[in-house]
Design a protein around this motif. Sequence first.
Motif, PDB file in Angstrom:
ATOM      1  N   LEU A 120     -37.211 -65.373 -11.889  1.00  0.00           N
ATOM      2  CA  LEU A 120     -38.402 -66.113 -12.261  1.00  0.00           C
ATOM      3  C   LEU A 120     -39.310 -65.235 -13.111  1.00  0.00           C
ATOM      4  O   LEU A 120     -39.373 -64.024 -12.909  1.00  0.00           O
ATOM      5  CB  LEU A 120     -39.169 -66.549 -11.011  1.00  0.00           C
ATOM      6  N   PRO A 121     -40.036 -65.822 -14.050  1.00  0.00           N
ATOM      7  CA  PRO A 121     -41.003 -65.023 -14.795  1.00  0.00           C
ATOM      8  C   PRO A 121     -42.087 -64.491 -13.855  1.00  0.00           C
ATOM      9  O   PRO A 121     -42.383 -65.076 -12.815  1.00  0.00           O
ATOM     10  CB  PRO A 121     -41.598 -66.033 -15.793  1.00  0.00           C
ATOM     11  N   ASP A 122     -42.700 -63.369 -14.250  1.00  0.00           N
ATOM     12  CA  ASP A 122     -43.860 -62.877 -13.516  1.00  0.00           C
ATOM     13  C   ASP A 122     -44.925 -63.957 -13.486  1.00  0.00           C
ATOM     14  O   ASP A 122     -45.186 -64.621 -14.487  1.00  0.00           O
ATOM     15  CB  ASP A 122     -44.433 -61.631 -14.207  1.00  0.00           C
ATOM     16  N   GLY A 123     -45.550 -64.120 -12.338  1.00  0.00           N
ATOM     17  CA  GLY A 123     -46.613 -65.112 -12.214  1.00  0.00           C
ATOM     18  C   GLY A 123     -46.147 -66.462 -11.727  1.00  0.00           C
ATOM     19  O   GLY A 123     -46.982 -67.325 -11.446  1.00  0.00           O
ATOM     20  N   LYS A 260     -35.138 -54.459 -20.134  1.00  0.00           N
ATOM     21  CA  LYS A 260     -35.773 -55.539 -20.864  1.00  0.00           C
ATOM     22  C   LYS A 260     -37.139 -55.848 -20.276  1.00  0.00           C
ATOM     23  O   LYS A 260     -37.335 -55.845 -19.062  1.00  0.00           O
ATOM     24  CB  LYS A 260     -34.893 -56.789 -20.800  1.00  0.00           C
ATOM     25  N   THR A 261     -38.110 -56.107 -21.133  1.00  0.00           N
ATOM     26  CA  THR A 261     -39.463 -56.386 -20.687  1.00  0.00           C
ATOM     27  C   THR A 261     -39.479 -57.675 -19.856  1.00  0.00           C
ATOM     28  O   THR A 261     -38.985 -58.706 -20.302  1.00  0.00           O
ATOM     29  CB  THR A 261     -40.394 -56.556 -21.892  1.00  0.00           C
ATOM     30  N   PRO A 262     -40.059 -57.616 -18.662  1.00  0.00           N
ATOM     31  CA  PRO A 262     -40.125 -58.844 -17.845  1.00  0.00           C
ATOM     32  C   PRO A 262     -40.959 -59.913 -18.532  1.00  0.00           C
ATOM     33  O   PRO A 262     -41.934 -59.621 -19.224  1.00  0.00           O
ATOM     34  CB  PRO A 262     -40.798 -58.370 -16.553  1.00  0.00           C
ATOM     35  N   ARG A 263     -40.554 -61.142 -18.346  1.00  0.00           N
ATOM     36  CA  ARG A 263     -41.335 -62.256 -18.885  1.00  0.00           C
ATOM     37  C   ARG A 263     -42.541 -62.507 -17.998  1.00  0.00           C
ATOM     38  O   ARG A 263     -42.500 -62.309 -16.804  1.00  0.00           O
ATOM     39  CB  ARG A 263     -40.473 -63.511 -18.955  1.00  0.00           C
ATOM     40  N   LYS A 264     -43.617 -62.984 -18.604  1.00  0.00           N
ATOM     41  CA  LYS A 264     -44.842 -63.312 -17.884  1.00  0.00           C
ATOM     42  C   LYS A 264     -45.260 -64.724 -18.264  1.00  0.00           C
ATOM     43  O   LYS A 264     -45.303 -65.074 -19.446  1.00  0.00           O
ATOM     44  CB  LYS A 264     -45.949 -62.323 -18.266  1.00  0.00           C
ATOM     45  N   VAL A 265     -45.550 -65.537 -17.264  1.00  0.00           N
ATOM     46  CA  VAL A 265     -45.966 -66.900 -17.554  1.00  0.00           C
ATOM     47  C   VAL A 265     -47.357 -66.905 -18.186  1.00  0.00           C
ATOM     48  O   VAL A 265     -48.240 -66.132 -17.789  1.00  0.00           O
ATOM     49  CB  VAL A 265     -45.935 -67.773 -16.278  1.00  0.00           C
TER      50      VAL A 265
END
Length: 450
Positions: A120-123, A260-265
Amino acid sequence: MTSDKRVVVIGGGLAGLRLAQRLGPAAAVTVLGEETHAPYNRVLLAEVLAGRYAPEVTALPAPGPALRRGVRAVRVDRDERAVHCDDGTVARYDTLVLATGSNAVLPPLRGLFEPEGRDLPDGVHAFRTMDDCLALSAAVRPGARVVVIGGGLLGVSATRALAARGAQVVLTQQGERLMERQLDADASALLHAHLTGLGVEIHTECRVRGLLTTGSPAAPLPGLRPGPRASNAGEADSSARPAFEDRVRAEPGKRRGGTKTPRKVTGVELADGYRLDADLVVLACGVRPRIGLARAAGLDVRTGIVVDDHLRTSDPRIHAIGDCAEHAGQVYGLAGAALEQADALATLLTGEPTQYTGTRALTRLTLTADGDRTLDLAAFGETTALPGDDVVRLADATRRTYRKVVLRGDRLVGGVLLGELSTVGALARTWEGEESPDDLFHLLTDDGGH
């Protein structure tokens, strides 16, 4: 049953622990609990999120040595009567009880997962377990923009808790009204007004289509356009939703490998093309019974694990109780039903004749707020009348109370109460006993109708 009979219970939640407690020394009980936390009452998680309870307040009675925490059952061998666990151990049984519960459902939102990804994306948070609750509690801040997807019981509870923490909450619901499974239109309207009074922005009858995130290629979603906050928003489409256990076992944003840079909502895309900015997104789109072990073992499953009036599965040595069990075509997903099933099964396993004939479920919820803005609600049975039913409704705008019962012939078949619940016990007993209500106004009021 003798004290050397081996009973293995898969699931360390409310149903599994209740069964172990009821069996006591009558059997050699082993409970396999996947979570590492001490057992807790899931009903109280919203109070933990709101900051009103410490996590330890939710603790269930100590289960003693019967519980093995942090152990996940991975396979049931029916021929060998053995449960294989993820730590390499094997638990052998004479009777096996599946109390595997249910998992949060993940809606089919674009951007929720990357291709072939499982993070899941961060947030982005589910709200089902203590880990979910603690992660969300650590992330929320006063003024944080939070979008809650799902306006059922779970979504409403999470919304109230987040608003109490000072977040700017937007509650989205695909259906026409909030808590439509439990409340009629009038009661839902009062709930809507209560949450709005807490500063919550509520949108119904509009579907959420996707998430906006950073840290990954930002390809636009076809047909979407940027815009202001929508006048309507909604829960994601419930069809073809993957179960939470099938996709995610990591914390939101945690990477399984690489740099890889984590995704953030950053926001939510609505089906009509508008966007809601978001620092956090809470997925409260319902739950789904955990039936993977049962299906892999060749047991009969539908929505849940199919059981008879003795709570037996298609294998007479295996039983199922709680959120994972389907009895007479119904999966309850409620604490009251889980406890009744555990008690009935304990009685059966100790040799006393009994049958489980179903649970008459009563839903209660307290929406606590500062000052005098607390709202209590309760619902039971059929809250929407059918043609030919009689309805008695009492409303008091000054006291912010609403009471309604549905009568079919001379029988009480359902009701809903908001704001004042002093009569709910008497109403529920009349409903559960299928008795004719002798004095309906006495049942509905505190003063006998005078």
